[in-house]
Design an enzyme around this catalytic site. Structure first.
Site, PDB file in Angstrom:
ATOM      1  N   GLU A 204       0.855  -1.378   0.084  1.00 40.51           N
ATOM      2  CA  GLU A 204      -0.147  -0.196  -0.106  1.00 40.51           C
ATOM      3  C   GLU A 204       0.845   1.221  -0.051  1.00 40.51           C
ATOM      4  OE1 GLU A 204      -2.830   0.144   3.260  1.00 40.51           O
ATOM      5  OE2 GLU A 204      -3.876   1.690   2.287  1.00 40.51           O
TER       6      GLU A 204
ATOM      7  N   ASN B  98     -12.184  -1.032  -0.909  1.00 38.94           N
ATOM      8  CA  ASN B  98     -11.581  -1.882   0.069  1.00 38.94           C
ATOM      9  C   ASN B  98     -12.388  -1.357   1.322  1.00 38.94           C
ATOM     10  OD1 ASN B  98      -9.313  -2.723   1.647  1.00 38.94           O
ATOM     11  ND2 ASN B  98      -9.382  -0.563   2.431  1.00 38.94           N
ATOM     12  N   GLU B  99     -12.727  -2.038   2.332  1.00 37.32           N
ATOM     13  CA  GLU B  99     -13.212  -1.698   3.668  1.00 37.32           C
ATOM     14  C   GLU B  99     -14.286  -0.631   3.487  1.00 37.32           C
ATOM     15  OE1 GLU B  99     -10.530  -1.246   6.667  1.00 37.32           O
ATOM     16  OE2 GLU B  99      -9.555  -3.209   6.370  1.00 37.32           O
TER      17      GLU B  99
ATOM     18  N   TYR C 268      -7.196  -8.614  11.593  1.00 37.27           N
ATOM     19  CA  TYR C 268      -6.005  -8.688  12.100  1.00 37.27           C
ATOM     20  C   TYR C 268      -5.815  -8.882  13.828  1.00 37.27           C
ATOM     21  CZ  TYR C 268      -4.644  -5.370   8.441  1.00 37.27           C
ATOM     22  OH  TYR C 268      -4.228  -4.703   7.150  1.00 37.27           O
TER      23      TYR C 268
ATOM     24  N   GLU D 291      -6.268  -9.068   3.727  1.00 41.28           N
ATOM     25  CA  GLU D 291      -5.340  -8.420   4.790  1.00 41.28           C
ATOM     26  C   GLU D 291      -5.453  -9.249   6.094  1.00 41.28           C
ATOM     27  OE1 GLU D 291      -5.978  -4.102   5.587  1.00 41.28           O
ATOM     28  OE2 GLU D 291      -6.537  -3.871   3.330  1.00 41.28           O
TER      29      GLU D 291
ATOM     30  N   GLN E  30       1.847  -5.856   5.843  1.00 44.39           N
ATOM     31  CA  GLN E  30       2.135  -5.768   4.415  1.00 44.39           C
ATOM     32  C   GLN E  30       3.427  -6.312   4.064  1.00 44.39           C
ATOM     33  OE1 GLN E  30       0.872  -1.846   2.949  1.00 44.39           O
ATOM     34  NE2 GLN E  30      -0.968  -1.948   4.249  1.00 44.39           N
TER      35      GLN E  30
HETATM   36  O1  AHR Z   1      -2.932  -2.463   6.174  1.00 42.00           O
HETATM   37  C1  AHR Z   1      -3.518  -1.147   6.950  1.00 42.00           C
HETATM   38  C2  AHR Z   1      -4.760  -0.868   6.928  1.00 42.00           C
HETATM   39  O2  AHR Z   1      -5.582  -1.801   7.414  1.00 42.00           O
HETATM   40  C3  AHR Z   1      -5.461  -0.956   5.346  1.00 42.00           C
HETATM   41  O3  AHR Z   1      -5.170   0.273   4.528  1.00 42.00           O
HETATM   42  C4  AHR Z   1      -6.780  -0.986   5.790  1.00 42.00           C
HETATM   43  O4  AHR Z   1      -7.468  -1.694   4.594  1.00 42.00           O
HETATM   44  C5  AHR Z   1      -6.893  -1.649   6.938  1.00 42.00           C
HETATM   45  O5  AHR Z   1      -7.817  -1.178   7.648  1.00 42.00           O
END
Ligand code: AHR
Length: 522
Positions: free
Chosen positions: A53, A200-201, A269, A325, A374
């Site tokens: 990113e 995205n999101e 995450y 992600e 990432q």
């Molecule tokens: O990976 C960092 C961020 O986490 C990304 O930009 C987003 O999609 C997620 O919330």
């Protein structure tokens, strides 16, 4: 005859592991039974995808230094990073975000670099970017790595036309304003782009939409994303945030919506201590070590929840779940910009990677892609850079070791293992998956989550006999051992000999806090 014996053993072992284990006399408490001649679905190589990113020093500095840099580079892409990435056999690379994707206007990143207007990366640190890394540079990067492009379109602040024209610019071979523009910018032939995400999101940074609003918006965008000149898009709709099954239900229930995408994303995450008080990447105790893995293992429950819904509406499993992600999200390193998400990477992250990749492998029937967040200098990165220096993280080594599973067939297995218990909570002490590749080689990937105990696991292999076993191990002195720019090889893989193989029983002595990949060949 051989088939019926295998089926009988399968029944005995999988219907009643204890009875099966006794029958073939598997010693010890930790037992793994693998049926080597009864393989399951193909483990899509796309599960081993990466994510880059416009965030902190991921693109600018970490990958892109520009052709005039003193750092050795190829067309502006730093060579050390490029050569290291090639070793990982990366199948696909996602770009330009993330949250950045729904702020990005691709036409600002094409044409002569000196004429491109600068932009402010409002989402990540408010820094000014000169836009020297755009569509052509990204496509060159994928070409040099040898991977597929996974492009994330802008729904949140973009337009249908803008997204449709990006696909046309990239992939059309016809004569049109977009393809003429591409040619003026130096690229005659269309590129192939398979993976394309529609936002995205969008439940958050991508427009704060409700599921219903996004479903309708996605249908509109998708309608104009054409398959040009033999290119076939695999459209990825924005999927849920973690365990949000309502979002998944909304996107899956209506056939008219389902028809507009081939894959649906999932983001999850592991955030130890919560978003407001995230733990340190390197300075942690056993509580946080344990908690990290407990959160990592939640990934499997989350996937199961979504699989249940997907199976209800799509029993043929034509739609892929794309976990684009995932990873550990810790506090940034002291003294670094909080908006850059720069964190170190320890032996704990290596085990996190093994846990996730084993889960994705085991769900290969539905998981058709995944992207670590990432690739360089951001979150659970595989590579860290500091000016002209570069280090490979423990997570890098796990991706390299596990690459043997790419496009191999998942093997049926049954694992019975002890728990790793901390402060009254328990998780399984071992993570595992196994596959057979096109040459008939079997690979077993294992991780011992316990930081203070060696575990001996007995693997019974049912099927064709194997003659040769080799192995590789990643382990470290401490839970928080890591590679630094001064000491870049503190955590690195080594040849593994800690096993015996007799009468089709492979006995593996797994050191505490270790990741092991074994290869069995005839
Ligand atoms: O990976 C960092 C961020 O986490 C990304 O930009 C987003 O999609 C997620 O919330």
């Amino acid at each position: 005859m051989k088939i019926s014996i295998t089926i009988l053993l399968l029944f005995l072992l999988l219907a009643g592991m204890d009875a099966g284990a006794q029958k073939i006399n598997i010693p010890g408490e930790d037992k793994l039974v693998i049926i080597t001649d009864n393989s399951g679905p193909v483990i899509s190589k796309d599960i081993y995808g990466q994510f880059s990113e416009h965030l902190g020093a991921c693109i600018y500095g970490g990958i892109w230094v520009g052709p005039d840099s003193k750092i050795p580079n190829t067309y502006g892409i730093r060579n050390d990073v490029l050569f290291a990435l090639r070793e990982l056999k990366i199948p696909n690379l996602r770009w330009p975000g993330g949250c950045f994707a729904d702020t990005y206007h691709w036409k600002e990143g094409i044409g002569p670099q000196s004429k491109r207007a600068s932009i402010v990366n409002t989402y990540w640190g408010g820094v000014t970017e000169d836009n020297s890394f755009g569509t052509h540079e990204f496509m060159k990067l994928t070409e040099l790595i040898g991977c597929d492009a996974y492009i994330n379109g802008n729904v949140g602040s973009g337009t249908v036309r803008e997204m449709a024209e990006w696909v046309e610019y990239l992939t059309s071979g016809s004569d049109s304003p977009m393809t003429r523009l591409r040619k003026e910018n130096g690229r005659q032939d269309p590129w192939k782009v398979r993976l394309f995400a529609i936002g995205n999101e969008n439940w958050g940074c991508g427009g704060n939409m409700t599921a219903e609003f996004y479903a309708n918006t996605m249908k509109q965008y998708s309608t104009y994303l054409n398959n040009y000149s033999g290119n076939k898009l695999y459209r990825v709709a924005c999927g849920p945030n973690g365990s949000d099954v309502q979002w998944m239900e909304s996107l899956m229930k209506d056939p008219g919506t389902r028809d507009m995408f081939q894959g649906i994303s999932l983001h999850y995450y592991s955030v130890v201590n919560g978003w407001d008080n995230k733990g340190s990447a390197t300075d942690f105790d056993e509580r946080e070590w344990f908690e990290t893995f407990r959160l990592n293992l939640e990934m499997e429950n989350i996937i199961r929840g979504h699989e249940n819904i997907m199976d209800r509406y799509d029993p043929e499993k034509t739609k892929g779940l794309i976990v684009d992600e995932w990873g550990n999200w810790f506090r940034v390193e002291p003294g670094t910009n909080p908006g850059f998400l720069y964190q170190q990477n320890t032996m704990r992250d290596a085990i996190t990677a093994a846990i996730h990749l084993n889960i994705f492998n085991r769900h290969a029937d539905r998981i058709k892609g995944a992207n670590l967040a990432q690739m360089v200098n951001v979150l659970q990165a595989v590579i860290l850079t500091d000016n002209d220096k570069m280090i490979l993280t423990p997570t890098y080594h796990v991706f390299r070791m596990f690459s043997v599973h790419q496009d191999a067939r998942l093997l049926n297995m049954d694992l019975k293992c002890e728990n790793y218990t901390y402060a009254g909570k328990s998780i399984p002490a071992i993570s595992a998956s196994a596959s057979v590749d096109k040459d008939g080689k079997v690979h077993i990937s294992l991780a011992n989550l316990n930081p203070g105990k060696q575990i001996t696991v007995s693997c019974s292999l049912i099927g064709e006999p194997f003659g040769k076993v080799t192995g590789e191990i990643l382990t470290a002195v401490a839970m928080n051992s890591y590679n630094s720019f001064d000491k870049p090889e503190v955590v690195k893989p080594a040849k593994f000999n800690g096993f015996t193989f007799k009468d089709d029983i492979l006995t593996v002595n797994m050191p505490s806090k270790s990741v092991i990949v074994l290869e069995l060949s005839k």
